[in-house]
Structures are given as structure tokens and as C-alpha cells.
Design an enzyme around this catalytic site. Sequence first.
Site, mmCIF file in Angstrom:
data_model
loop_
_atom_site.group_PDB
_atom_site.id
_atom_site.type_symbol
_atom_site.label_atom_id
_atom_site.label_comp_id
_atom_site.label_asym_id
_atom_site.label_seq_id
_atom_site.Cartn_x
_atom_site.Cartn_y
_atom_site.Cartn_z
ATOM 1 N N HIS A 99 1.071 -1.025 0.161
ATOM 2 C CA HIS A 99 0.083 -0.012 -0.073
ATOM 3 C C HIS A 99 0.975 1.397 0.138
ATOM 4 O O HIS A 99 1.892 1.112 0.504
ATOM 5 C CB HIS A 99 -0.878 -0.083 1.270
ATOM 6 N N HIS A 101 0.824 5.307 1.097
ATOM 7 C CA HIS A 101 0.218 6.300 1.656
ATOM 8 C C HIS A 101 0.249 7.477 0.979
ATOM 9 O O HIS A 101 1.268 8.014 0.629
ATOM 10 C CB HIS A 101 0.810 6.494 3.044
#
Length: 137
Positions: A99, A101
Site C-alpha cells: 500500500h 500512503h
Amino acid sequence: MASKMASCIFCKIVKGDIPCFKLFESEKTLAFLDINPLSRGHALVIPKYHGEKLTDIPDDSLVELLPVAKKLALATGATEYNILQNNGRGAHQEVDHVHVHMIPKPNPEEGLGIRWPQQKTDMDTLKALYEEIKSKM
């Protein structure tokens, strides 16, 4: 792999088993608000393909991550922000699914705080490292 995917919170979000505040979705990518934000607008961009680290994800499943993070920065109106992607516990990765951010940095108190522990080196050491890495590219 299947058991890791079955227990992966981000895979559950992709499947719709866990709700999220979805900001963007395409065939290969999903973006949503972080539920433990460091600042207003902190969002995550994930490939729908499950992999723990960046090196586990096929290139074609990565191509939208930065463009979507850019769209999020623009949509939040953040003028200062961090784009962060961690790999492994020692590098502060908490969820074992790649992921990115997008963390707005509106002031010194909110957003990401960073240490930058520069290491001493010299040109001969850098040249040797350059040759080692370049030979593997």
C-alpha cells in the site's frame, strides 16, 4: 498464499467484506481513507493483487499507484504531503499487503514525522556500490 489472502484486511476490503471510504477504484487499484490517519485526508492506495512487498507485485499491477496518489493529493488540496510505501516490519509496514500512503503535511504537528540518519561514505565506496547495483539492473 490463499490463506494469507483470506486473512488479509486489505483483500477483505477489495472483496467488499469490510467497508471502506472508497475514493477511487479501477480494475487493478483501490484507494480509500486511512482509518488511523496521521492528518486530514490521509489515504491509502493499494493494488488489488495481493502481495506483501513491492517486489511481490507484478509491474502491471503497480502502474496506477503513484498517479492515484497524485490525484488524492490534488483532491485533498494538500500543498505539502508525503507519499510513503513501506516493506517489512523493520521498515514500519503494519499490513502485509502493498500500500502507498498519501499523507498531507499541513503543519509540524500533523502528518508524517521523519528521521533522516545520513551515513558517512566516500567516493570509492559509492563507486563500488554503484557498480554492484548497476550490474544487477
